[in-house]
Design a protein around this motif. Sequence first.
Motif, PDB file in Angstrom:
ATOM      1  N   HIS A 261     -17.230  -2.567   0.091  1.00 35.86           N
ATOM      2  CA  HIS A 261     -17.869  -1.245  -0.021  1.00 35.86           C
ATOM      3  C   HIS A 261     -19.227  -1.163  -0.699  1.00 35.86           C
ATOM      4  O   HIS A 261     -20.031  -0.300  -0.361  1.00 35.86           O
ATOM      5  N   CYS A 295     -16.710  -0.445   5.002  1.00 27.87           N
ATOM      6  CA  CYS A 295     -17.868   0.358   4.600  1.00 27.87           C
ATOM      7  C   CYS A 295     -19.082  -0.423   4.144  1.00 27.87           C
ATOM      8  O   CYS A 295     -20.211   0.039   4.319  1.00 27.87           O
ATOM      9  N   CYS A 333     -10.071  -1.747   0.097  1.00 33.69           N
ATOM     10  CA  CYS A 333      -9.626  -1.875   1.492  1.00 33.69           C
ATOM     11  C   CYS A 333      -9.532  -3.321   1.973  1.00 33.69           C
ATOM     12  O   CYS A 333      -9.535  -3.588   3.182  1.00 33.69           O
ATOM     13  N   GLY A 445     -13.050   8.682   7.394  1.00 29.93           N
ATOM     14  CA  GLY A 445     -11.841   7.999   6.936  1.00 29.93           C
ATOM     15  C   GLY A 445     -11.406   6.848   7.813  1.00 29.93           C
ATOM     16  O   GLY A 445     -12.135   6.373   8.671  1.00 29.93           O
ATOM     17  N   CYS A 446     -10.173   6.496   7.592  1.00 27.04           N
ATOM     18  CA  CYS A 446      -9.635   5.159   7.822  1.00 27.04           C
ATOM     19  C   CYS A 446      -9.003   4.946   9.190  1.00 27.04           C
ATOM     20  O   CYS A 446      -8.989   5.832  10.028  1.00 27.04           O
ATOM     21  N   CYS A 476     -14.496   4.267   8.582  1.00 24.27           N
ATOM     22  CA  CYS A 476     -13.849   3.571   9.688  1.00 24.27           C
ATOM     23  C   CYS A 476     -13.794   4.441  10.932  1.00 24.27           C
ATOM     24  O   CYS A 476     -13.625   3.928  12.042  1.00 24.27           O
ATOM     25  N   CYS A 526     -18.142   5.634   3.592  1.00 23.80           N
ATOM     26  CA  CYS A 526     -17.366   6.758   3.040  1.00 23.80           C
ATOM     27  C   CYS A 526     -18.092   7.454   1.893  1.00 23.80           C
ATOM     28  O   CYS A 526     -17.984   8.672   1.761  1.00 23.80           O
ATOM     29  N   GLN A 560      -5.641   6.515   5.427  1.00 22.37           N
ATOM     30  CA  GLN A 560      -4.643   5.710   4.725  1.00 22.37           C
ATOM     31  C   GLN A 560      -4.916   5.661   3.223  1.00 22.37           C
ATOM     32  O   GLN A 560      -4.009   5.638   2.435  1.00 22.37           O
ATOM     33  N   LYS A 563      -8.686   7.183  -1.423  1.00 23.09           N
ATOM     34  CA  LYS A 563     -10.059   7.711  -1.349  1.00 23.09           C
ATOM     35  C   LYS A 563     -10.177   8.808  -0.297  1.00 23.09           C
ATOM     36  O   LYS A 563     -10.945   9.754  -0.461  1.00 23.09           O
TER      37      LYS A 563
HETATM   38  O1  BF8 Z   1     -14.209   3.750   2.214  1.00 24.43           O
HETATM   39  S1  BF8 Z   1     -12.508   4.612   5.811  1.00 24.43           S
HETATM   40  S2  BF8 Z   1     -10.020   2.230   5.429  1.00 24.43           S
HETATM   41  S3  BF8 Z   1     -13.085   1.125   4.617  1.00 24.43           S
HETATM   42  S4  BF8 Z   1     -11.110   4.026   2.685  1.00 24.43           S
HETATM   43 FE1  BF8 Z   1     -11.195   1.945   3.678  1.00 24.43          FE
HETATM   44 FE2  BF8 Z   1     -10.644   4.175   4.755  1.00 24.43          FE
HETATM   45 FE3  BF8 Z   1     -12.044   2.448   6.007  1.00 24.43          FE
HETATM   46 FE4  BF8 Z   1     -14.392   2.616   3.647  1.00 24.43          FE
HETATM   47 NI1  BF8 Z   1     -13.184   4.708   3.499  1.00 24.43          NI
END
Ligand code: BF8
Length: 634
Positions: A261, A295, A333, A445-446, A476, A526, A560, A563
Amino acid sequence: MKKWEKVTIDPAARQLLPKAQADGVETVWDRYEAQQPQCGFGQLGLCCRNCVQGPCRINPFGEPQKGICGATADVIVARNLVRSVAGGAASHADHAYDAVEALYLAAAGEIPYEIKDEVKLAAVAGKLGVQTEGKEKGQLAREVAELAFGDFANHTRAPMRWLTATAPAERVEIWEKLGILPRNPDREIREAIHQTTMGMDADPVNLLLAAAKLGLTDGYGGLHLATDIQDILFGTPMPVETEANMGVLKEDHVNIVVHGHVPLLSEKVVEWAKKLEDEARAAGAAGIQVSGICCTGNEVLMRHGVPAAGNYLSQELAIVTGAVDAMVVDVQCIMPSLANVAACYHTKIVTTMPIVKLPGADHVPFTLATADNDAEKIVRIALEAYRRRDPAKVAIPQVKSKMWGGFSVEAIVGALKAVNDEDPLKPLVDNIANGNILGAVATVGCNNVKVVQDRTHVELVKALIKENVLVVTTGCSAHALAKAGLMTPEAAINYAGPGLRAVLTAVGEAAGLGGPLPPVLHMGSCVDNSRVADLVSALAAYLMVPVKDLPVAASAPELQHEKALSIGTWAVALGIFTHLGVVPPVLGSAQVVKLLTADLEGLVGGKFYVETDPHKAAEGIITHLKDQRRKLGL
Ligand code: BF8
Ligand code: SF4
């Protein structure tokens, strides 16, 4: 349907899953299967382990209805949620702190980092009320860094400077009335852990207000702070063309994947990969290809056009290609399984942070002062591993999509200026008002192994842009949409509704892109959800209405991480209707569910909307946008 088709819509992942099986590699999907059935108490949020008398579980269908101390289902669910949101806020605040430290030391000339973006530095200083005139950049950067440190050291009752400087005034007023203005990220996170330990707060409403305060802590003491400082250090992103998915790995190159990140490390790896190209050629490779996961991948994509190899659920599969020589990770992550996957190939996993070590990985302790040496060492680890690569194990799916990234607020306003130099937001607002654009949605998000990888992101967004909704994206979600080919000018022609397409074409052509803007704008990592908030705040200011009245929404289709919960809580506190495509562990409390999905709206103007089906979610979001338009008289 083949097994692989049930777990992902990503064609590269579908090719790599059978290879993983053939190579004897266990993946996240295998471990998910092994976890079935998952604990029903945990899924509902009804398990408490906050003291050693526990664990206590509440039976949703009968007795017991209280934990040993007397905590009810409502208390346990609310407390667990607060602790998760605190985890998310802590991740981003710690990330931001690292960036602030880097700015402070860079300003003093003590570390090998430059201050690349003086325009952003002046803009941030200006917002904070720092006098900029006549100051050279080192001094100004130091003053900005000191103010940021000041937020972390604030022992007064005054709210964080970063919040009051960047949030809309009408919001600050509402948050003040509710008593949820954060003073200092460290203090708020500490207080939340205290508030939720054994024998503390038993009022679900008060607990959810604590969650909202943590959401604001994350939004300003994490996301906004991190984006601002990273832009100052590394440059504010501008539109850049690149590619996404596993096909960006090159068989004849040394492949380095950056994952995590914080760009402090990945920026240096990108730099050193260029510097050591000759050595790669001497080792028999055609060059060095850096690509990104998660990220930190988004960070270097936004600023340098470094291609994206994949999102969260693809991290193990990148190694399964057999072509990754080194995967370098920083924080968040990062699956603990990576070292096991790498053990089946020649791949080196390099951990770099004192708080993230993986047994079986190489550890290169990364520090700001030694950043160049560390990055050089890491690139050399990759060069060395490349010599041991087994060509018989290499199979890179020839799957990749072209994409545009780099849409910071500055870049978006820049493109709009090509249409109206004097009043850049006017074309956007006019087209929202005349209905060419129905509204705007941020998907963030994820990935989450509980749902088909990327499916909710892609189907939801296709349904939205077809109805003339402008989509901005981060994290993501951005990877998923890039892989699906939605970040190209062609996507505006093939997927966008006629009104949206016309606007994207007019802006894209005026801005000299030679075609439409993509219907999905990649705004970054993110932490760059702060950019989304800035865009929304600018729109609200322009229209002179509160954020809560805008025809906008947010969505975390496959969340997931903790955060994602803290970012979502921030969005709701900002007054934004926020969709979740995976049910968080709160269903054990009818009161908490009602607070999150209904009552919060009366307090802050935003609320959560949970819908797991992407098509129904699109309908729900569109209904909300239309309601908002009606209320504005559009
Ligand atoms: O900060 S989107 S799985 S990588 S928590 Fe993790 Fe979720 Fe992907 Fe990036 Ni954001
Ligand atoms: Fe049980 Fe209460 Fe202890 Fe939680 S805090 S484990 S509910 S006794």
